[in-house]
Design a protein around this motif. Structure first.
Motif, short mmCIF file in Angstrom:
data_model
loop_
_atom_site.label_atom_id
_atom_site.label_comp_id
_atom_site.label_asym_id
_atom_site.label_seq_id
_atom_site.Cartn_x
_atom_site.Cartn_y
_atom_site.Cartn_z
N THR A 79 0.87 -1.20 0.00
CA THR A 79 0.00 0.00 0.00
C THR A 79 0.90 1.23 0.00
OG1 THR A 79 -0.13 0.02 2.40
CG2 THR A 79 -1.86 -1.17 1.24
N ALA A 80 0.38 2.29 -0.62
CA ALA A 80 1.16 3.54 -0.70
C ALA A 80 0.23 4.67 -1.09
CB ALA A 80 2.28 3.38 -1.72
N LYS A 81 0.79 5.87 -1.21
CA LYS A 81 0.04 7.02 -1.68
C LYS A 81 0.70 7.56 -2.94
CE LYS A 81 -2.00 8.54 2.67
NZ LYS A 81 -2.16 9.67 3.63
N LYS A 82 -0.17 7.87 -3.90
CA LYS A 82 0.31 8.44 -5.16
C LYS A 82 -0.50 9.69 -5.45
CE LYS A 82 0.77 7.43 -10.08
NZ LYS A 82 0.52 6.45 -11.16
N ASN A 83 0.19 10.81 -5.47
CA ASN A 83 -0.49 12.09 -5.68
C ASN A 83 -1.60 12.28 -4.65
OD1 ASN A 83 1.10 12.58 -7.95
ND2 ASN A 83 -0.35 11.51 -9.30
N GLY A 84 -1.31 11.83 -3.41
CA GLY A 84 -2.26 12.00 -2.31
C GLY A 84 -3.36 10.97 -2.27
N LYS A 85 -3.40 10.08 -3.22
CA LYS A 85 -4.43 9.04 -3.24
C LYS A 85 -3.83 7.69 -2.87
CE LYS A 85 -7.32 11.26 -6.76
NZ LYS A 85 -7.99 11.08 -8.08
N LYS A 86 -4.64 6.87 -2.21
CA LYS A 86 -4.19 5.55 -1.78
C LYS A 86 -4.12 4.60 -2.97
CE LYS A 86 -5.23 1.82 1.45
NZ LYS A 86 -6.16 1.32 2.50
N VAL A 87 -3.00 3.86 -3.07
CA VAL A 87 -2.87 2.82 -4.09
C VAL A 87 -2.45 1.52 -3.40
CG1 VAL A 87 -2.30 4.37 -5.99
CG2 VAL A 87 -0.47 3.51 -4.51
N SER A 88 -2.77 0.42 -4.01
CA SER A 88 -2.39 -0.88 -3.43
C SER A 88 -2.11 -1.88 -4.54
CB SER A 88 -3.48 -1.41 -2.50
OG SER A 88 -4.65 -1.68 -3.24
N LYS A 89 -1.33 -2.87 -4.19
CA LYS A 89 -0.98 -3.91 -5.14
C LYS A 89 -0.63 -5.18 -4.38
CE LYS A 89 0.03 -5.21 -9.42
NZ LYS A 89 -0.89 -5.12 -10.56
N THR A 90 -1.05 -6.32 -4.92
CA THR A 90 -0.69 -7.61 -4.32
C THR A 90 0.30 -8.31 -5.24
OG1 THR A 90 -2.84 -7.83 -3.22
CG2 THR A 90 -1.54 -9.84 -3.52
N LEU A 91 1.45 -8.63 -4.70
CA LEU A 91 2.51 -9.32 -5.44
C LEU A 91 2.68 -10.73 -4.89
CD1 LEU A 91 5.12 -6.40 -5.41
CD2 LEU A 91 3.40 -6.89 -7.16
N ALA A 92 3.14 -11.64 -5.74
CA ALA A 92 3.29 -13.03 -5.28
C ALA A 92 4.52 -13.69 -5.90
CB ALA A 92 2.05 -13.84 -5.62
N SER A 93 5.06 -14.66 -5.19
CA SER A 93 6.18 -15.45 -5.68
C SER A 93 5.95 -16.91 -5.30
CB SER A 93 7.51 -14.96 -5.07
OG SER A 93 8.58 -15.75 -5.54
N ASN A 94 6.06 -17.79 -6.28
CA ASN A 94 5.89 -19.23 -6.02
C ASN A 94 7.22 -19.82 -5.58
OD1 ASN A 94 3.08 -19.47 -6.77
ND2 ASN A 94 3.75 -19.15 -8.89
N ILE A 95 7.22 -20.36 -4.39
CA ILE A 95 8.45 -20.88 -3.79
C ILE A 95 8.43 -22.41 -3.79
CG2 ILE A 95 9.89 -20.94 -1.73
CD1 ILE A 95 9.72 -18.19 -3.07
N THR A 96 9.51 -23.00 -4.29
CA THR A 96 9.70 -24.45 -4.23
C THR A 96 10.82 -24.73 -3.24
OG1 THR A 96 9.02 -24.77 -6.52
CG2 THR A 96 10.28 -26.54 -5.52
N VAL A 97 10.50 -25.52 -2.23
CA VAL A 97 11.52 -25.88 -1.24
C VAL A 97 12.00 -27.30 -1.52
CG1 VAL A 97 12.00 -26.23 1.21
CG2 VAL A 97 10.51 -24.35 0.49
N LYS A 98 13.29 -27.45 -1.61
CA LYS A 98 13.88 -28.76 -1.88
C LYS A 98 14.86 -29.14 -0.78
CE LYS A 98 13.65 -28.51 -6.95
NZ LYS A 98 14.45 -28.61 -8.22
#
Length: 333
Positions: A79-98
């Motif tokens: 989450t963050a603010k851009k030009n005073g407005k709230k913005v959000s983004k969901t990021l993901a990473s697939n993890i393989t454990v060996k």
């Protein structure tokens, strides 16, 4: 102007959309956001904490710790603010454990399994393959009096016995069982009714007739070996001469130093008859005879001209103006 353009191209992302992490180790994922995003905050989570745990080392640094083999999805909510407005983004990473792994390959590249047979004085090469690749490997022998192993995985058999060879990294290890023998029997085939050809590794010049056992697998009758001959050019090629003919079409086992190989004996039926030679050098004396074989090429009979069994074969030779003419020998009906 170029710098402003490059800044406009920066997008919100994780440094890796997928990653492999080995049990007990960790990997750091970096969150990147556009420079126009201010007051950036992140929360992190794992879909399977028993496989991969996550924690923040800073707002934009996510530490992934591998717990056990499996797969997990690491999610980072930004989450963050851009030009005073709230913005959000969901990021993901697939993890393989060996798991960290070590396995041994032989000289052919096949994975070593079961017991490896080695012959005194003949080295055997093992090569460790690790996960992750190129990890430092240490080789050790459980009993150097039986077999030694060097830093490359070359095993040198010293004396008869059994020994365990270990290949280890700082995270994992594997073992191979090696049995050292005086001889290793490779292949066996019948060449004549009373003759077998075998491939044998080891100091074959010391082989004795009593070192071999030839047994009918149905009747369990053992057929003694009368003579052992080693090829003068290839010491691994050994000829066994038997007292008795094997012409019953039965299955036989040949055993040497605990190793057994099988073959099917000739049925004794003549499938082809030919001359032993068709080229006679000028001004030389050459004995011409017949050779009969079964359907698999095993020699049934060998006989010089005029000495063949006339009740079994038709065979005539004549000359014409110094040229030798012959009627192809053939079995009688």
């Amino acid at each position: 102007a170029i710098r402003r353009q490059r800044q406009m191209c920066i997008r919100d992302r994780l440094s890796a959309k997928k990653a492999t992490v080995y049990v007990g180790s960790s990997k750091t994922l970096t969150v990147t956001t556009p420079s126009s995003w201010k007051s950036v905050k992140t929360t992190v989570s794992s879909s399977a904490k028993s496989i991969a745990k996550v924690s923040k080392t800073s707002t934009k640094k996510v530490k992934v710790t591998a717990v056990k083999a499996g797969k997990a999805k690491v999610t980072v909510k930004v989450t963050a603010k851009k030009n005073g407005k709230k913005v959000s983004k969901t990021l993901a990473s697939n993890i393989t454990v060996k798991n960290y792994k070590v396995r041994l390959e032989d000289a052919t590249g096949a994975t070593v399994s079961g017991t490896t047979i080695a012959v005194v004085g003949t080295p055997v090469q093992f090569t460790a393959k690790t996960a992750p690749a190129k990890a430092a490997v240490t080789y050790t022998s459980g009993d150097s009096a039986i077999a030694t192993v060097d830093t490359t995985g070359k095993v040198t058999p010293v004396k008869v016995g059994k020994v365990t060879i270990t290949a280890a990294t700082d995270k994992a290890s594997t073992t191979a069982e090696v049995e050292v023998k005086n001889y290793a029997l490779g292949t066996v085939s019948q060449t004549k009714l009373t003759e077998l050809t075998a491939t044998v590794a080891g100091n074959t010049k010391n082989l004795k007739t009593t070192d071999f056992t030839v047994k009918n697998t149905t009747s369990n009758v053992v057929y003694p070996v009368s003579k052992v001959s080693v090829d003068s050019k290839d010491a691994t090629k050994v000829t066994l001469t038997l007292f008795s003919e094997l012409s019953d079409g039965a299955n036989y086992d040949v055993t040497l130093d605990g190793t057994t190989k099988s073959f099917k004996a000739s049925d004794g039926k003549v499938a082809s008859v030919a001359l032993n030679t068709v080229t006679v050098p000028y001004a030389t004396e050459t004995e011409i005879g017949l050779v009969s074989k079964d359907a698999n090429g095993v020699i049934i009979d060998e006989a010089a001209y005029t000495k063949q069994d006339a009740s079994k074969y038709d065979f005539t030779l004549t000359t014409n103006n110094g040229c030798l003419l012959y009627t192809s020998p053939s079995p009688r009906d």
